[in-house]
Design a protein around this motif. Structure first.
Motif, PDB file in Angstrom:
ATOM      1  N   ALA A  10       0.823  -1.212   0.000  1.00  0.00           N
ATOM      2  CA  ALA A  10       0.000   0.000   0.000  1.00  0.00           C
ATOM      3  C   ALA A  10       0.859   1.265   0.000  1.00  0.00           C
ATOM      4  O   ALA A  10       0.555   2.234  -0.682  1.00  0.00           O
ATOM      5  CB  ALA A  10      -0.937  -0.004   1.200  1.00  0.00           C
ATOM      6  N   GLN A  11       1.950   1.249   0.762  1.00  0.00           N
ATOM      7  CA  GLN A  11       2.795   2.433   0.921  1.00  0.00           C
ATOM      8  C   GLN A  11       3.982   2.488  -0.040  1.00  0.00           C
ATOM      9  O   GLN A  11       4.667   3.496  -0.106  1.00  0.00           O
ATOM     10  CB  GLN A  11       3.336   2.490   2.358  1.00  0.00           C
ATOM     11  N   PHE A  12       4.243   1.377  -0.750  1.00  0.00           N
ATOM     12  CA  PHE A  12       5.473   1.310  -1.549  1.00  0.00           C
ATOM     13  C   PHE A  12       5.313   0.330  -2.706  1.00  0.00           C
ATOM     14  O   PHE A  12       4.718  -0.726  -2.544  1.00  0.00           O
ATOM     15  CB  PHE A  12       6.634   0.853  -0.663  1.00  0.00           C
ATOM     16  N   GLU A  13       5.879   0.686  -3.842  1.00  0.00           N
ATOM     17  CA  GLU A  13       6.000  -0.245  -4.957  1.00  0.00           C
ATOM     18  C   GLU A  13       7.348  -0.003  -5.614  1.00  0.00           C
ATOM     19  O   GLU A  13       7.670   1.111  -6.010  1.00  0.00           O
ATOM     20  CB  GLU A  13       4.877  -0.055  -5.976  1.00  0.00           C
ATOM     21  N   MET A  28      10.989   6.050   5.292  1.00  0.00           N
ATOM     22  CA  MET A  28       9.798   5.216   5.335  1.00  0.00           C
ATOM     23  C   MET A  28       9.829   4.428   6.635  1.00  0.00           C
ATOM     24  O   MET A  28      10.906   4.049   7.103  1.00  0.00           O
ATOM     25  CB  MET A  28       9.795   4.270   4.135  1.00  0.00           C
ATOM     26  N   SER A  31       7.036  -0.086  10.032  1.00  0.00           N
ATOM     27  CA  SER A  31       5.682  -0.481  10.429  1.00  0.00           C
ATOM     28  C   SER A  31       4.670  -0.309   9.295  1.00  0.00           C
ATOM     29  O   SER A  31       3.564  -0.840   9.377  1.00  0.00           O
ATOM     30  CB  SER A  31       5.239   0.301  11.664  1.00  0.00           C
ATOM     31  N   ASP A  32       5.038   0.417   8.243  1.00  0.00           N
ATOM     32  CA  ASP A  32       4.153   0.599   7.095  1.00  0.00           C
ATOM     33  C   ASP A  32       4.158  -0.610   6.156  1.00  0.00           C
ATOM     34  O   ASP A  32       3.345  -0.678   5.235  1.00  0.00           O
ATOM     35  CB  ASP A  32       4.553   1.847   6.295  1.00  0.00           C
ATOM     36  N   ILE A  33       5.073  -1.535   6.378  1.00  0.00           N
ATOM     37  CA  ILE A  33       5.222  -2.688   5.500  1.00  0.00           C
ATOM     38  C   ILE A  33       4.847  -3.967   6.248  1.00  0.00           C
ATOM     39  O   ILE A  33       5.296  -4.188   7.368  1.00  0.00           O
ATOM     40  CB  ILE A  33       6.682  -2.804   4.994  1.00  0.00           C
TER      41      ILE A  33
END
Length: 112
Positions: A10-13, A28, A31-33
């Motif tokens: 959701a936060q990274f590609e 980054m 915890s966002d992953i």
């Protein structure tokens, strides 16, 4: 053979190396992953390959172990490790420092 493994969250590609770099540079949050999702995506990626991608898998394991270490330290800052576990952490940190040296050397070579 399909293209190189790309993390899609959701936060990274993007490439796994870039994810690690962004987290290490604090651009980054770990915890966002969701690392389980990244691992599942990698398993899907290797299942689609004609041959087992040994090099990609070894690279993934190093990066994944690093991300897992970073996340575990973020979640459990007072985690007590045994001597063997501590030695394993130091070994991983040493390998990561070598990886960074190689990345820097590759960047310098690319400019030549």
């Amino acid at each position: 053979m399909t293209s190189a493994f790309t993390v899609k969250a959701a936060q990274f590609e993007g490439p796994l190396d870039l994810l690690l770099t962004l987290i290490e540079e604090r651009k980054m949050l770990i915890s966002d992953i969701t690392l389980a999702s990244v691992a599942d995506d990698f398993l899907t990626y290797i299942s689609k390959q004609d041959e087992f991608p040994l090099r990609d898998t070894a690279h993934f394991l190093v990066i994944a172990a690093t991300l897992l270490l970073i996340k575990s330290r973020a979640l459990l800052p007072i985690l007590m490790l045994t001597d063997d576990e501590e030695a394993g952490v130091f070994d991983l940190e040493y390998r990561l420092q070598l990886l960074q040296v190689m990345r820097d050397a590759a960047k310098r070579l690319a400019t030549l």
